[in-house]
Design a protein around this motif. Structure first.
Motif, PDB file in Angstrom:
ATOM      1  N   CYS A  31       0.836  -1.179   0.000  1.00 56.82           N
ATOM      2  CA  CYS A  31       0.000   0.000   0.000  1.00 56.82           C
ATOM      3  C   CYS A  31       0.876   1.235   0.000  1.00 56.82           C
ATOM      4  O   CYS A  31       1.996   1.230   0.508  1.00 56.82           O
ATOM      5  CB  CYS A  31      -0.889   0.023   1.235  1.00 56.82           C
ATOM      6  SG  CYS A  31      -1.915  -1.440   1.364  1.00 56.82           S
ATOM      7  N   SER A 408      -8.995  -2.149   8.147  1.00 53.76           N
ATOM      8  CA  SER A 408      -7.682  -2.688   8.518  1.00 53.76           C
ATOM      9  C   SER A 408      -7.801  -3.511   9.788  1.00 53.76           C
ATOM     10  O   SER A 408      -8.607  -3.207  10.666  1.00 53.76           O
ATOM     11  CB  SER A 408      -6.687  -1.542   8.740  1.00 53.76           C
ATOM     12  OG  SER A 408      -5.475  -2.014   9.300  1.00 53.76           O
ATOM     13  N   ASN A 421      -7.356  -1.852   3.395  1.00 49.73           N
ATOM     14  CA  ASN A 421      -6.800  -2.940   2.595  1.00 49.73           C
ATOM     15  C   ASN A 421      -7.815  -4.031   2.295  1.00 49.73           C
ATOM     16  O   ASN A 421      -7.446  -5.126   1.853  1.00 49.73           O
ATOM     17  CB  ASN A 421      -5.600  -3.552   3.319  1.00 49.73           C
ATOM     18  CG  ASN A 421      -4.449  -2.580   3.439  1.00 49.73           C
ATOM     19  OD1 ASN A 421      -3.953  -2.070   2.449  1.00 49.73           O
ATOM     20  ND2 ASN A 421      -4.038  -2.302   4.670  1.00 49.73           N
ATOM     21  N   ARG A 704       1.117  -2.149   6.459  1.00 47.78           N
ATOM     22  CA  ARG A 704       0.009  -2.171   5.504  1.00 47.78           C
ATOM     23  C   ARG A 704       0.093  -3.388   4.582  1.00 47.78           C
ATOM     24  O   ARG A 704      -0.929  -3.978   4.221  1.00 47.78           O
ATOM     25  CB  ARG A 704      -0.009  -0.866   4.711  1.00 47.78           C
ATOM     26  CG  ARG A 704      -0.399   0.333   5.565  1.00 47.78           C
ATOM     27  CD  ARG A 704      -0.285   1.636   4.810  1.00 47.78           C
ATOM     28  NE  ARG A 704      -0.769   2.766   5.613  1.00 47.78           N
ATOM     29  CZ  ARG A 704      -0.749   4.028   5.219  1.00 47.78           C
ATOM     30  NH1 ARG A 704      -0.254   4.347   4.025  1.00 47.78           N
ATOM     31  NH2 ARG A 704      -1.217   4.982   5.998  1.00 47.78           N
ATOM     32  N   LYS A 705       1.309  -3.783   4.206  1.00 47.89           N
ATOM     33  CA  LYS A 705       1.472  -4.986   3.405  1.00 47.89           C
ATOM     34  C   LYS A 705       1.019  -6.218   4.203  1.00 47.89           C
ATOM     35  O   LYS A 705       0.346  -7.103   3.669  1.00 47.89           O
ATOM     36  CB  LYS A 705       2.933  -5.149   2.983  1.00 47.89           C
ATOM     37  CG  LYS A 705       3.377  -4.203   1.887  1.00 47.89           C
ATOM     38  CD  LYS A 705       4.854  -4.431   1.546  1.00 47.89           C
ATOM     39  CE  LYS A 705       5.312  -3.501   0.440  1.00 47.89           C
ATOM     40  NZ  LYS A 705       6.758  -3.688   0.126  1.00 47.89           N
ATOM     41  N   ALA A 708      -2.755  -6.394   4.255  1.00 43.23           N
ATOM     42  CA  ALA A 708      -3.340  -6.864   2.999  1.00 43.23           C
ATOM     43  C   ALA A 708      -3.306  -8.381   2.914  1.00 43.23           C
ATOM     44  O   ALA A 708      -4.268  -9.016   2.459  1.00 43.23           O
ATOM     45  CB  ALA A 708      -2.595  -6.245   1.819  1.00 43.23           C
TER      46      ALA A 708
END
Length: 764
Positions: A31, A408, A421, A704-705, A708
């Motif tokens: 992201c 999230s 995400n 953030r990865k 996801a």
């Protein structure tokens, strides 16, 4: 972790998140790190803010808590929300959270704190406020930092600690250039160093295992905050905090804060009788407080000649949320109960409801260890079957709070790491959900080998069971006891219509309806099959959810239903998915105690959504005492609803929650806090990388990865941020629904006579 309330992050960071993971998902694009992605908190504080000069000196604030804490040491396993509340008021915290849930240096204790070296090792230099002293007169200094590090490092098993994250990375702590400087050297880089020493205990508590294990459970002799612990009175269910005479900051406005234990479903009554002045309340109790203000000058069923029929009194009592025992206890007892209720309503006019969103969210957990949900495709199908926007509206829209689904697992809107995400799993899509199930080998309408059962009326296949001790008193879910009680209530209404006349009953119902926001004036009867069981259509279920919301004043979600005009879902095609002679059926486990109505209403709607794609659900209610220990932690469920608090330090706090379960030496599986039992090496690696980088933008991108990938695995599905509803005395200021921000205890108090403040908006 909690399903009916969430303690502050300081209580136990080791259980600060929920569970999920990722199985065999392709590498997902990271992201972006745009600051705008985090946005602003969906709702701000609602604390009736007032300048200190408008706040009177003196007074006692009686503040409701769930229980008298078993320990005052937040680093022990049995610490709870009340433990954290005490620590915030009486102990140093190097960092506190701002309105966006981000850590900021606390000027009462710190002049500055920053990383001054990265090579060869990370060094953080703390410069302490020169006025900061413990209540015994000793300066706060390096000796206290050293004692806490040694106690929490994990190297000495004699300390009964619940967590050591971060402290185990410290290599040494030493005095700086003077007594006001503390140098902390890490043997491994640690991104979340701001999470440490908040709270900070004196060396008297941390210095020896005996002092740590037992010395701070019921007393704290040495403190360093605006308040100190005067006593813990288990008989009166009180923790009494008084002004700290050695506090160097702005003096506390209040003389005392008394934390008083009150059950969640008794808090409106406690506010009314003066037992407490401030209390987090559930939706039903909040609506009752609002009703007290709106009902000024309205009549009561006991006015006039006093000859109001018992049937009419029962109708009024049911409309106002009285429980079944009160309604059917007899004429005299019912009249006493109504009199007591009306007296309480009179007293509740001195209170108001302050509302925001908790720094916590409710999620649907999917147990990926056994059964159909062990297949990632089925978990994804469940996620794709959910209309998360509808579920958020169900709970939040009737409260006037932003009904935005949480995007999230690892942060909430406003926090630095937040980004939506959810695209990694995709939006609600019935056809795609069915395709995923089919790809997993299930056949829609396939043969099912089931024992013959009595013929049932047409309707969804969902069942409901109650395995809780003592049942749920007909408050929470569409179980047989609840339906039978509905029959009894409906029969009472029919009898009353015969006695008083239909016009009188309708007029009384209309008057009651006018007192409740969102209450329907009419209700369709459910159909029975003549065998004591009722089968509900999708519309019937929606109506029953409304009925629960209207009629429960103990822990429910009054008004928590879809807006009028929402289209009913299309009827599900006949027959569920099946494989090897077994239907695709999931066991949905829920708590049954006071405060569970909202979860049950949400679960009903989720079950309806799953039926539309061909997944059966059986709702099982269990006692509050066994819900987490015997079901969630033990893995005895397929689907469950519970809440986790957010964290300003997800790289640290989420790690044990998403860690890949690993075999233990005794042959068992160590799941840490990963109660969905879904995890991967990839997600673990992303957390490890985020925890070790000192580049804040890189850490945010890694988090953030990881999120996801967690979405893609569908081990859990975030639904909505929890509402925060607080009943508060109207003249109490700087207290209420705090949202993300750490309370400022020294500013709380009562408004001076004649002073006025503008109400704070709770929603931005």
């Amino acid at each position: 972790m909690s399903y009916d309330g969430v303690g502050p992050r300081a209580v136990m960071r080791s259980v600060a998140f929920l569970t999920a993971g990722a199985l065999a998902v392709p590498l997902l694009a990271g992201c972006g790190s745009d600051e705008d992605e985090a946005g602003k908190p969906l709702a701000g504080q609602d604390i009736a803010p007032a300048a200190r000069e408008l706040v009177a000196d003196g007074g006692t604030l009686k503040w409701a808590v769930d229980a008298v804490p078993e320990t005052l040491n937040t680093f022990q396993a049995d610490a709870d929300a009340a433990t954290g509340r005490v620590a915030q008021a009486v102990l140093p915290s190097m960092f506190r959270l701002d309105a966006s849930g981000r850590p900021v240096a606390n000027p009462a204790y710190l002049e500055s704190a920053k990383v001054i070296e990265t090579e060869p090792r990370q060094v953080v230099l703390y410069k302490l406020n020169q006025q900061a002293v413990w209540s015994d007169g000793r300066e706060i200094g390096a000796a206290d930092f050293v004692a806490q590090w040694r106690a929490l490092s994990g190297k000495n098993s004699a300390y009964w600690t619940a967590r050591n994250a971060g402290y185990d990375r410290i290599a040494k702590i030493e005095r700086g250039a003077n007594d006001l400087q503390v140098r902390v050297t890490f043997d491994r880089p640690y991104a979340d160093w701001r999470s440490l020493f908040s709270p900070l205990y004196p060396k008297d508590v941390m210095g020896t295992p005996d002092a740590f294990n037992d010395g701070a459970r019921r007393k704290l002799n040495v403190t360093a905050g605006p308040f100190k612990v005067e006593k813990v009175d288990t008989a009166k269910k009180d923790v009494v905090l008084t002004r700290n005479p050695r506090w160097w900051g702005k003096p506390a406005k209040l003389n005392q804060i008394v934390l008083h234990a009150v059950a969640r479903d008794k808090r409106a009554a406690a506010l009314a009788d003066g037992s407490v002045d401030l209390a987090e309340v559930d939706t039903a109790e909040a609506q009752r407080i609002g009703l007290a203000t709106r009902e000024k000058g309205t009549g009561t069923p006991l006015q006039g000649s006093g000859k109001t029929s018992a049937k009419k009194l029962r109708s009024w009592a049911l409309a106002h949320g009285f429980d079944s025992d009160e309604v059917h206890a007899g004429d005299k007892k019912l009249r006493k109960a109504i009199t007591r209720y009306l007296d309480q309503q009179q007293a509740l006019r001195d209170f108001e409801v302050r509302k925001s969103l908790e720094p916590a969210y409710t999620q649907l957990a999917l147990n990926g260890s056994t059964g159909p949900l062990a297949d990632e495709r089925v978990r994804r199908a469940v996620a794709r079957a959910l209309d998360r926007e509808e579920l958020a509206r169900l709970v939040l829209a009737p409260l006037g709070l932003p009904a935005v689904p949480v995007g999230s697992h690892l942060a909430l809107a406003g926090q630095a790491a937040y980004a939506d995400n959810s695209g990694a799993i995709g939006d609600q899509d019935t056809k795609e959900a069915q395709a995923l199930i089919a790809d997993a080998g299930w056949v829609r309408g396939g043969p099912v080998k089931e024992p013959k059962k009595p013929e049932k009326a047409a309707g969804p296949e969902r069942k409901s069971e109650d395995t809780s001790e003592g049942g749920s008193d007909g408050e929470y879910i569409v179980g047989e006891d609840d339906k039978n009680q509905d029959d009894k209530n409906r029969d009472d209404g029919q009898d009353e219509a015969q006695e008083d006349g239909p016009d009188e009953v309708q007029e009384e119902e209309a008057r009651s309806a006018a007192r409740y926001e969102g209450r329907d004036a009419s209700r369709d009867d459910r159909r029975g099959d003549g065998k004591g069981k009722h089968h509900e259509s999708a519309d019937d279920k929606r109506e029953h959810g409304d009925h629960l919301a209207r009629e429960s004043r103990h822990g429910g979600a009054p008004g928590a239903y879809a807006p009028q005009g929402t289209a009913a879902p299309a009827a599900a095609p006949a027959g569920p998915f099946a494989k090897n002679g077994k239907a695709l059926a999931l066991r949905f486990v829920l708590p049954s105690g006071p405060g569970s109505d909202t979860l049950n209403t949400v679960a009903e709607r989720i079950s309806t959504m799953l039926e539309q794609v061909g997944i059966r659900t059986t709702i099982t209610k269990v006692s509050d005492e066994s819900y987490f220990k015997d079901h969630i932690a033990a893995g005895d469920y397929d689907l469950a609803l519970y809440s986790w608090p957010s964290s300003a330090f997800p790289a640290t706090d989420a790690r044990p929650v998403y860690a890949k379960p690993l075999p233990a030496a005794d042959g068992s599986v160590n799941v840490e806090q990963n109660y969905t039992r879904v995890g991967t090496d990839q997600v673990d690696q992303l957390f490890d990388q985020a925890a070790t980088t000192l580049d804040e933008d890189e850490a945010k991108d890694l988090i953030r990865k990881a999120d996801a990938r967690i979405w893609a695995a569908a081990g859990s599905v975030p639904l909505y941020q929890r509402p925060q509803l607080v009943g508060a005395r109207k003249n109490l200021v700087n207290a209420g629904a705090f949202g993300f921000q750490t309370p400022v205890y020294e500013d709380m108090g009562y408004l001076k006579k004649g002073a006025k403040v503008s109400p704070s908006p709770s929603v931005k």
